[in-house]
Design a protein around this motif. Structure first.
Motif, mmCIF file in Angstrom:
data_model
loop_
_atom_site.group_PDB
_atom_site.id
_atom_site.type_symbol
_atom_site.label_atom_id
_atom_site.label_comp_id
_atom_site.label_asym_id
_atom_site.label_seq_id
_atom_site.Cartn_x
_atom_site.Cartn_y
_atom_site.Cartn_z
ATOM 1 N N ARG A 129 -12.306 -6.648 13.561
ATOM 2 C CA ARG A 129 -12.250 -6.042 12.231
ATOM 3 C C ARG A 129 -10.930 -5.313 12.012
ATOM 4 O O ARG A 129 -10.844 -4.114 12.258
ATOM 5 C CB ARG A 129 -13.407 -5.095 12.042
ATOM 6 N N PRO A 130 -9.910 -6.034 11.554
ATOM 7 C CA PRO A 130 -8.654 -5.337 11.275
ATOM 8 C C PRO A 130 -8.848 -4.349 10.130
ATOM 9 O O PRO A 130 -9.660 -4.570 9.235
ATOM 10 C CB PRO A 130 -7.694 -6.459 10.883
ATOM 11 N N ARG A 131 -8.129 -3.248 10.160
ATOM 12 C CA ARG A 131 -8.280 -2.213 9.152
ATOM 13 C C ARG A 131 -7.828 -2.688 7.773
ATOM 14 O O ARG A 131 -8.534 -2.564 6.813
ATOM 15 C CB ARG A 131 -7.511 -0.953 9.542
ATOM 16 N N LYS A 132 -6.606 -3.198 7.687
ATOM 17 C CA LYS A 132 -6.101 -3.673 6.400
ATOM 18 C C LYS A 132 -4.875 -4.525 6.646
ATOM 19 O O LYS A 132 -4.266 -4.483 7.708
ATOM 20 C CB LYS A 132 -5.768 -2.521 5.462
ATOM 21 N N SER A 133 -4.522 -5.310 5.646
ATOM 22 C CA SER A 133 -3.300 -6.097 5.734
ATOM 23 C C SER A 133 -2.537 -5.934 4.431
ATOM 24 O O SER A 133 -3.108 -5.596 3.400
ATOM 25 C CB SER A 133 -3.608 -7.571 6.006
ATOM 26 N N ARG A 134 -1.232 -6.171 4.515
ATOM 27 C CA ARG A 134 -0.365 -6.094 3.335
ATOM 28 C C ARG A 134 0.430 -7.375 3.229
ATOM 29 O O ARG A 134 0.792 -7.968 4.231
ATOM 30 C CB ARG A 134 0.605 -4.923 3.444
ATOM 31 N N VAL A 135 0.693 -7.770 1.999
ATOM 32 C CA VAL A 135 1.543 -8.916 1.743
ATOM 33 C C VAL A 135 2.937 -8.360 1.463
ATOM 34 O O VAL A 135 3.092 -7.523 0.571
ATOM 35 C CB VAL A 135 1.035 -9.731 0.528
ATOM 36 N N PRO A 136 3.946 -8.780 2.230
ATOM 37 C CA PRO A 136 5.293 -8.239 2.007
ATOM 38 C C PRO A 136 5.737 -8.440 0.557
ATOM 39 O O PRO A 136 5.561 -9.501 -0.026
ATOM 40 C CB PRO A 136 6.174 -9.050 2.958
ATOM 41 N N GLY A 137 6.286 -7.391 -0.040
ATOM 42 C CA GLY A 137 6.796 -7.468 -1.393
ATOM 43 C C GLY A 137 5.757 -7.268 -2.480
ATOM 44 O O GLY A 137 6.090 -7.240 -3.659
ATOM 45 N N VAL A 138 4.476 -7.131 -2.115
ATOM 46 C CA VAL A 138 3.412 -6.915 -3.103
ATOM 47 C C VAL A 138 2.749 -5.587 -2.765
ATOM 48 O O VAL A 138 2.342 -5.357 -1.631
ATOM 49 C CB VAL A 138 2.366 -8.056 -3.081
ATOM 50 N N GLU A 139 2.637 -4.723 -3.747
ATOM 51 C CA GLU A 139 2.063 -3.400 -3.510
ATOM 52 C C GLU A 139 0.541 -3.463 -3.559
ATOM 53 O O GLU A 139 -0.081 -3.123 -4.561
ATOM 54 C CB GLU A 139 2.580 -2.414 -4.562
ATOM 55 N N MET A 140 -0.042 -3.951 -2.471
ATOM 56 C CA MET A 140 -1.496 -3.958 -2.379
ATOM 57 C C MET A 140 -1.908 -4.033 -0.922
ATOM 58 O O MET A 140 -1.147 -4.480 -0.070
ATOM 59 C CB MET A 140 -2.123 -5.095 -3.188
ATOM 60 N N GLU A 141 -3.089 -3.562 -0.677
ATOM 61 C CA GLU A 141 -3.711 -3.642 0.641
ATOM 62 C C GLU A 141 -4.998 -4.438 0.496
ATOM 63 O O GLU A 141 -5.706 -4.304 -0.498
ATOM 64 C CB GLU A 141 -4.062 -2.246 1.165
ATOM 65 N N ILE A 142 -5.282 -5.251 1.493
ATOM 66 C CA ILE A 142 -6.485 -6.080 1.473
ATOM 67 C C ILE A 142 -7.236 -5.819 2.778
ATOM 68 O O ILE A 142 -6.628 -5.839 3.848
ATOM 69 C CB ILE A 142 -6.128 -7.579 1.362
ATOM 70 N N TYR A 143 -8.517 -5.554 2.664
ATOM 71 C CA TYR A 143 -9.312 -5.352 3.871
ATOM 72 C C TYR A 143 -10.768 -5.706 3.594
ATOM 73 O O TYR A 143 -11.165 -5.903 2.453
ATOM 74 C CB TYR A 143 -9.164 -3.934 4.414
ATOM 75 N N VAL A 144 -11.545 -5.791 4.648
ATOM 76 C CA VAL A 144 -12.975 -6.079 4.543
ATOM 77 C C VAL A 144 -13.730 -4.766 4.701
ATOM 78 O O VAL A 144 -13.515 -4.031 5.661
ATOM 79 C CB VAL A 144 -13.423 -7.099 5.611
ATOM 80 N N ASP A 145 -14.589 -4.468 3.753
ATOM 81 C CA ASP A 145 -15.404 -3.258 3.796
ATOM 82 C C ASP A 145 -16.733 -3.602 4.460
ATOM 83 O O ASP A 145 -17.654 -4.119 3.831
ATOM 84 C CB ASP A 145 -15.618 -2.729 2.384
ATOM 85 N N TRP A 146 -16.814 -3.335 5.743
ATOM 86 C CA TRP A 146 -17.999 -3.655 6.525
ATOM 87 C C TRP A 146 -19.126 -2.657 6.286
ATOM 88 O O TRP A 146 -20.287 -2.957 6.526
ATOM 89 C CB TRP A 146 -17.652 -3.670 8.013
ATOM 90 N N GLU A 147 -18.788 -1.470 5.799
ATOM 91 C CA GLU A 147 -19.786 -0.408 5.660
ATOM 92 C C GLU A 147 -20.529 -0.425 4.332
ATOM 93 O O GLU A 147 -21.578 0.194 4.205
ATOM 94 C CB GLU A 147 -19.111 0.940 5.876
#
Length: 123
Positions: free
Chosen positions: A10-28
């Motif tokens: 379960r990675p915490r979050k990922s970012r796409v270079p050059g795009v201001e956003m974070e993507i993650y899976v909310d397991w809780e």
């Protein structure tokens, strides 16, 4: 449909270079899903600044305008575009960004040089 693996890393979050956003899976906080019926799955969360969400709402609206012009059903995703813009404006507070401008009306005339928009496409 692939099986749901609760033991997956379960990675915490990922970012796409050059795009201001974070993507993650909310397991809780799982979300109710239609497939399979009456079940819940982890939610995919996308965090972004208000102006990025506003820009994304305009992109969704553009895609749905094109889809509607060629005879596709665009009602659900057009609603998503409006809801995303409303949330972006709420998050922006008093900040002003061009990406938070109103979405254009769905019944705009065809682009210059096109005679009509027919169910099969632009003529």
């Amino acid at each position: 449909m692939p099986s749901h693996d609760l033991d997956a890393p379960r990675p915490r979050k990922s970012r796409v270079p050059g795009v201001e956003m974070e993507i993650y899976v909310d397991w809780e906080h799982p979300i109710e899903v239609e497939d399979p019926p009456n079940s819940q799955r982890p939610a995919v969360m996308v965090r972004m600044p208000a102006y990025v969400a506003g820009g994304l709402s305009h992109e969704l609206h553009s895609l749905e305008t094109i889809r509607g012009a060629v005879g596709g059903d665009s009602s659900e995703w057009a609603q998503v575009a409006r809801a995303l813009l409303a949330a972006a404006r709420m998050a922006a507070g008093s900040d002003r960004h061009p990406e938070l401008a109103d979405l254009p009306p769905a019944d705009l005339p065809p682009p210059a040089g096109c005679r009509e928009i027919a169910p099969g496409g632009i003529v």
